[in-house]
Enzyme design. Structure first.
Site, PDB file in Angstrom:
ATOM      1  N   ARG A  67       0.824  -1.212   0.000  1.00 13.52           N
ATOM      2  CA  ARG A  67       0.000   0.000   0.000  1.00 13.52           C
ATOM      3  C   ARG A  67       0.865   1.272   0.000  1.00 13.52           C
ATOM      4  NH1 ARG A  67      -3.610   2.452   4.499  1.00 13.52           N
ATOM      5  NH2 ARG A  67      -5.236   3.542   3.305  1.00 13.52           N
ATOM      6  N   HIS A  71       0.350   4.531  -2.410  1.00 20.26           N
ATOM      7  CA  HIS A  71       0.131   5.891  -1.894  1.00 20.26           C
ATOM      8  C   HIS A  71       1.287   6.826  -2.240  1.00 20.26           C
ATOM      9  CE1 HIS A  71      -3.330   5.136   1.177  1.00 20.26           C
ATOM     10  NE2 HIS A  71      -3.509   4.469   0.048  1.00 20.26           N
ATOM     11  N   ASN A  99      -3.652   8.477   4.955  1.00 16.81           N
ATOM     12  CA  ASN A  99      -2.443   7.905   5.567  1.00 16.81           C
ATOM     13  C   ASN A  99      -2.405   7.994   7.087  1.00 16.81           C
ATOM     14  OD1 ASN A  99      -1.366   7.319   3.027  1.00 16.81           O
ATOM     15  ND2 ASN A  99      -0.422   9.345   2.847  1.00 16.81           N
ATOM     16  N   HIS A 199      -6.380  -5.736  -2.590  1.00 17.61           N
ATOM     17  CA  HIS A 199      -7.191  -5.953  -1.379  1.00 17.61           C
ATOM     18  C   HIS A 199      -7.454  -7.442  -1.122  1.00 17.61           C
ATOM     19  CE1 HIS A 199      -8.797  -1.522  -1.238  1.00 17.61           C
ATOM     20  NE2 HIS A 199      -7.492  -1.622  -1.035  1.00 17.61           N
TER      21      HIS A 199
END
Ligand code: HEM
Length: 323
Positions: A67, A71, A99, A199
């Site tokens: 992740r 990001h 975040n 996911h």
């Protein structure tokens, strides 16, 4: 005379090849998987070692590292900007909504940087590249596909909390909004569906799936009920649910679950809710090979978002700070 000038040119050629081969100068042509092959062949194995140890200690860390790369890339390109701590001049992305109290793995990145610098004898691997390789090694460590990571990214000297808030997709988004956040990064709908397959690993906090649990219509009743007991209408914001039933295994269960309205996030279920992506979700749900192939390709595409190259940016000595 002719002979000696020939050997002179030979020596010159050798020297220039040698210096370019062993050089750590910024690569002007863009990213390449071979970037560190001459300068520090120990770099990639060192990253892998630390990631494997971290994942062995806590399986979730693999998800958290994957992740981080996402990001990082969605906020002004894959430039390590997410790693910068707040200072009076750094508007840290760590404090942005997606975040804050959510992004994790920063200590593992620090540990990798220390090990890589030790292995190479100096600081020549960028933090942005470390995050990209750690994401791949994490997926592999959790039983998923592998791919060749493009390398040669340099690190930013700035961060943007505002851009992190606007450009990282939110869990309450519907399909058109998801498509447009990906389009803004040059990624298409197939990338959106394939990358959402991330996911298949990791967890989400009650606060991001509460609303879906109580208010969405496209959620299986028994599934909603069991989530409600984990996530009351108020409080327990940090309680965790797996993003799919096997959060430590990089399988296709994430897509399989969407078919029965058991996506955890509103944005997950949006991919299978009567829209243009339904067919692809179905394909991935019973063809893990196709999912893995597409996921690997899309990870490379995501990793290519606006890298800093040439003499742009810097190679940070400490991933949390500008040099
Ligand atoms: C499509 C839009 C996406 C949305 C709206 C979204 C949103 C979220 C949210 C809300 C969480 C839970 C955070 C928390 O509760 O603290 C999460 C977790 C996660 N996301 Fe996404 N995400 C998206 C796409 C992606 C992509 C493209 C990747 C990677 C390629 C990714 C990888 C992950 C992983 C691995 C986790 C689990 C992290 C952990 O357990 O620490 N997500 N995401």
């Amino acid at each position: 005379m002719a002979l000696s000038s020939l050997s002179f040119f030979r020596a010159l050629l050798f020297l220039s090849l040698a210096t370019s081969a062993f050089s750590t100068r910024p690569y002007k042509e863009g990213l390449t998987p071979y970037f560190y092959d001459y300068a520090c062949p120990q770099a990639l194995p060192a990253i892998k070692r630390v990631v494997e140890a971290a994942v062995q200690q806590e399986r979730r860390m693999g998800a958290s590292l994957l992740r981080l790369h996402f990001h990082d890339c969605f906020v002004n390109g894959c430039d390590g900007s997410i790693l910068l701590d707040p200072t009076p001049t750094i508007d840290s992305e760590k404090l942005a909504f997606p975040n804050n109290n959510s992004a994790r793995g920063f200590e593992v990145i620090d540990q990798i940087k220390a090990e890589v610098d030790k292995a190479c004898g100096c600081s020549l691997v960028s933090c942005a590249d470390i995050v990209a390789v750690a994401a791949r090694d994490s997926v592999v460590a959790l039983g998923g596909p592998s791919w060749e990571v493009q390398l040669g990214r340099r690190d930013s000297t700035t961060a943007s909390r505002t851009t992190a808030n606007s450009d990282i997709p939110a869990p309450n988004m519907d399909l058109p909004a998801l498509i447009s956040t990906f389009q803004k990064q040059g990624l298409d709908t197939r990338d959106l569906v394939a990358l959402s397959g991330a996911h298949t690993i990791g967890f989400a906090q009650c606060r991001v799936f509460r609303n879906r649990t109580y208010n969405d219509a496209n959620i299986a009743t028994d599934f909603a009920r069991s989530l409600q007991s984990l996530c009351p209408r108020t409080g327990e914001d940090g309680n965790l649910a797996g993003l799919d039933p096997s959060p430590a295994q990089f399988d296709a269960l994430y897509f399989h679950n969407l078919l029965t309205q058991k996506g955890l996030l509103h944005s997950d279920q949006a991919l299978y809710s009567g829209g243009s992506t339904d067919e692809l979700v179905k394909t991935y749900s019973d063809d893990v090979e196709t999912f893995w192939n597409d996921f690997a390709k899309s990870m490379v595409r995501m990793g290519n978002i606006k890298p800093l190259i040439g003499n742009q940016g810097q190679i940070r000595l400490n991933c949390r700070k500008v040099n």
